[in-house]
Design a protein around this motif. Structure first.
Motif, PDB file in Angstrom:
ATOM      1  N   LEU A  26       1.165  -1.220  -0.469  1.00 25.13           N
ATOM      2  CA  LEU A  26      -0.074   0.171   0.093  1.00 25.13           C
ATOM      3  C   LEU A  26       1.153   1.077   0.597  1.00 25.13           C
ATOM      4  N   LEU A  27       1.984   1.063   0.640  1.00 21.46           N
ATOM      5  CA  LEU A  27       2.660   2.569   0.518  1.00 21.46           C
ATOM      6  C   LEU A  27       4.225   2.596  -0.714  1.00 21.46           C
ATOM      7  N   SER A  28       3.837   3.027  -0.903  1.00 21.60           N
ATOM      8  CA  SER A  28       5.265   3.316  -2.341  1.00 21.60           C
ATOM      9  C   SER A  28       6.460   4.084  -1.572  1.00 21.60           C
ATOM     10  N   ASN A  29       7.633   3.912  -2.419  1.00 27.50           N
ATOM     11  CA  ASN A  29       8.685   4.185  -1.569  1.00 27.50           C
ATOM     12  C   ASN A  29       9.142   5.807  -1.337  1.00 27.50           C
ATOM     13  N   ASN A  30       8.452   6.653  -2.285  1.00 30.54           N
ATOM     14  CA  ASN A  30       7.475   8.170  -1.870  1.00 30.54           C
ATOM     15  C   ASN A  30       6.628   8.012  -0.989  1.00 30.54           C
ATOM     16  N   ASP A  31       6.345   7.441  -0.325  1.00 29.23           N
ATOM     17  CA  ASP A  31       5.031   7.434   0.908  1.00 29.23           C
ATOM     18  C   ASP A  31       6.030   6.971   2.088  1.00 29.23           C
ATOM     19  N   ILE A  32       6.807   5.947   1.572  1.00 28.29           N
ATOM     20  CA  ILE A  32       7.327   5.902   3.357  1.00 28.29           C
ATOM     21  C   ILE A  32       8.994   7.298   3.823  1.00 28.29           C
ATOM     22  N   SER A  33       9.220   8.034   2.398  1.00 27.78           N
ATOM     23  CA  SER A  33      10.359   9.297   2.491  1.00 27.78           C
ATOM     24  C   SER A  33       9.666  10.278   2.773  1.00 27.78           C
ATOM     25  N   GLU A  34       8.641  10.221   2.597  1.00 31.46           N
ATOM     26  CA  GLU A  34       7.317  11.273   3.340  1.00 31.46           C
ATOM     27  C   GLU A  34       6.959  11.300   4.818  1.00 31.46           C
ATOM     28  N   ILE A  35       6.621  10.048   5.199  1.00 33.14           N
ATOM     29  CA  ILE A  35       6.476   9.934   6.137  1.00 33.14           C
ATOM     30  C   ILE A  35       7.561  10.259   7.453  1.00 33.14           C
ATOM     31  N   LYS A  36       8.914   9.456   7.024  1.00 31.48           N
ATOM     32  CA  LYS A  36       9.929   9.547   7.651  1.00 31.48           C
ATOM     33  C   LYS A  36      10.119  10.660   7.253  1.00 31.48           C
ATOM     34  N   ALA A  39       7.523  12.258  10.064  1.00 33.85           N
ATOM     35  CA  ALA A  39       8.023  11.240  11.607  1.00 33.85           C
ATOM     36  C   ALA A  39       9.425  10.979  11.684  1.00 33.85           C
ATOM     37  N   PRO A  40      10.228  11.127  12.174  1.00 31.60           N
ATOM     38  CA  PRO A  40      11.372  10.806  11.433  1.00 31.60           C
ATOM     39  C   PRO A  40      12.500   9.458  12.132  1.00 31.60           C
ATOM     40  N   ASN A  41      11.108   9.246  12.830  1.00 30.28           N
ATOM     41  CA  ASN A  41      11.728   7.788  14.684  1.00 30.28           C
ATOM     42  C   ASN A  41      10.171   6.902  14.286  1.00 30.28           C
ATOM     43  N   ALA A  42       9.580   7.088  12.802  1.00 28.17           N
ATOM     44  CA  ALA A  42       8.615   6.198  12.926  1.00 28.17           C
ATOM     45  C   ALA A  42       9.451   4.912  12.628  1.00 28.17           C
ATOM     46  N   ASP A  43       8.843   3.859  13.133  1.00 25.47           N
ATOM     47  CA  ASP A  43       8.825   2.312  12.733  1.00 25.47           C
ATOM     48  C   ASP A  43       7.456   1.999  11.366  1.00 25.47           C
ATOM     49  N   LEU A  44       8.394   1.526  10.476  1.00 21.20           N
ATOM     50  CA  LEU A  44       7.558   1.195   9.523  1.00 21.20           C
ATOM     51  C   LEU A  44       7.346  -0.386   9.405  1.00 21.20           C
ATOM     52  N   THR A  45       8.664  -0.760   9.826  1.00 19.26           N
ATOM     53  CA  THR A  45       9.243  -2.073   9.281  1.00 19.26           C
ATOM     54  C   THR A  45       8.423  -3.211   9.950  1.00 19.26           C
ATOM     55  N   ASN A  46       7.062  -2.943  10.593  1.00 20.73           N
ATOM     56  CA  ASN A  46       5.990  -4.319  11.121  1.00 20.73           C
ATOM     57  C   ASN A  46       4.506  -3.412  10.997  1.00 20.73           C
ATOM     58  N   LEU A  47       4.511  -3.403  10.226  1.00 20.13           N
ATOM     59  CA  LEU A  47       2.630  -2.639   9.649  1.00 20.13           C
ATOM     60  C   LEU A  47       1.518  -3.815   9.745  1.00 20.13           C
ATOM     61  N   THR A  48       0.765  -3.422  10.159  1.00 20.48           N
ATOM     62  CA  THR A  48      -0.845  -4.267   9.991  1.00 20.48           C
ATOM     63  C   THR A  48      -0.805  -3.681   8.481  1.00 20.48           C
ATOM     64  N   PHE A  49      -1.826  -4.664   7.911  1.00 22.49           N
ATOM     65  CA  PHE A  49      -2.595  -3.977   6.603  1.00 22.49           C
ATOM     66  C   PHE A  49      -3.542  -2.752   7.409  1.00 22.49           C
ATOM     67  N   ASP A  50      -4.430  -2.755   8.116  1.00 22.29           N
ATOM     68  CA  ASP A  50      -4.979  -2.143   9.127  1.00 22.29           C
ATOM     69  C   ASP A  50      -3.927  -1.074   9.300  1.00 22.29           C
ATOM     70  N   GLN A  51      -2.632  -0.230   9.761  1.00 24.20           N
ATOM     71  CA  GLN A  51      -2.359   1.250   9.358  1.00 24.20           C
ATOM     72  C   GLN A  51      -1.275   1.415   8.471  1.00 24.20           C
ATOM     73  N   ALA A  52      -1.299   0.325   7.576  1.00 25.10           N
ATOM     74  CA  ALA A  52      -0.627   0.456   6.344  1.00 25.10           C
ATOM     75  C   ALA A  52      -1.688   1.925   5.295  1.00 25.10           C
ATOM     76  N   ARG A  54      -4.447   2.554   6.651  1.00 24.25           N
ATOM     77  CA  ARG A  54      -4.821   3.868   7.050  1.00 24.25           C
ATOM     78  C   ARG A  54      -3.718   5.098   6.918  1.00 24.25           C
ATOM     79  N   LEU A  55      -1.883   4.878   6.643  1.00 23.15           N
ATOM     80  CA  LEU A  55      -0.834   5.235   6.567  1.00 23.15           C
ATOM     81  C   LEU A  55      -1.104   6.025   5.348  1.00 23.15           C
ATOM     82  N   ALA A  56      -1.755   5.360   4.241  1.00 21.17           N
ATOM     83  CA  ALA A  56      -1.681   5.519   2.835  1.00 21.17           C
ATOM     84  C   ALA A  56      -3.252   6.757   2.761  1.00 21.17           C
ATOM     85  N   ALA A  57      -4.068   6.529   3.318  1.00 18.49           N
ATOM     86  CA  ALA A  57      -5.218   7.326   3.089  1.00 18.49           C
ATOM     87  C   ALA A  57      -4.901   9.135   4.105  1.00 18.49           C
ATOM     88  N   ALA A  58      -4.549   8.570   4.988  1.00 16.70           N
ATOM     89  CA  ALA A  58      -3.778  10.134   5.372  1.00 16.70           C
ATOM     90  C   ALA A  58      -2.678  10.988   4.983  1.00 16.70           C
TER      91      ALA A  58
END
Length: 76
Positions: A26-36, A39-52, A54-58
């Motif tokens: 659900l999250l592209s590399n650009n999305d992950i870069s934008e999240i970082k 929120a620089p300390n965000a841990d995106l390694t073990n996201l649930t499907f629901d979290q991914a 919701r992040l994409a929607a945000a």
């Protein structure tokens, strides 16, 4: 009997790989870069499907003013 045991072993080893690709990424590399970036300390390694989802929607929902707070709320 050996064939049944070998077949069961192969099915056990292959099954996790089949289920791992059940959900698309659900999250592209650009999305992950934008999240970082917000929120620089965000841990995106073990996201649930629901979290991914919701992040994409945000990210794509257009509410950019409170994106950092929304990302932190989703991850906590």
């Amino acid at each position: 009997m050996k064939r049944i045991a070998i077949a069961a072993l192969v099915a056990t080893l292959v099954a996790p790989a089949a289920f791992a690709s059940q959900f698309p990424q659900l999250l592209s590399n650009n999305d992950i870069s934008e999240i970082k970036a917000v929120a620089p300390n965000a841990d995106l390694t073990n996201l649930t499907f629901d979290q991914a989802a919701r992040l994409a929607a945000a990210l794509h929902g257009g509410k950019g003013t409170h994106l950092g707070a929304e990302v932190r709320a989703i991850l906590n």
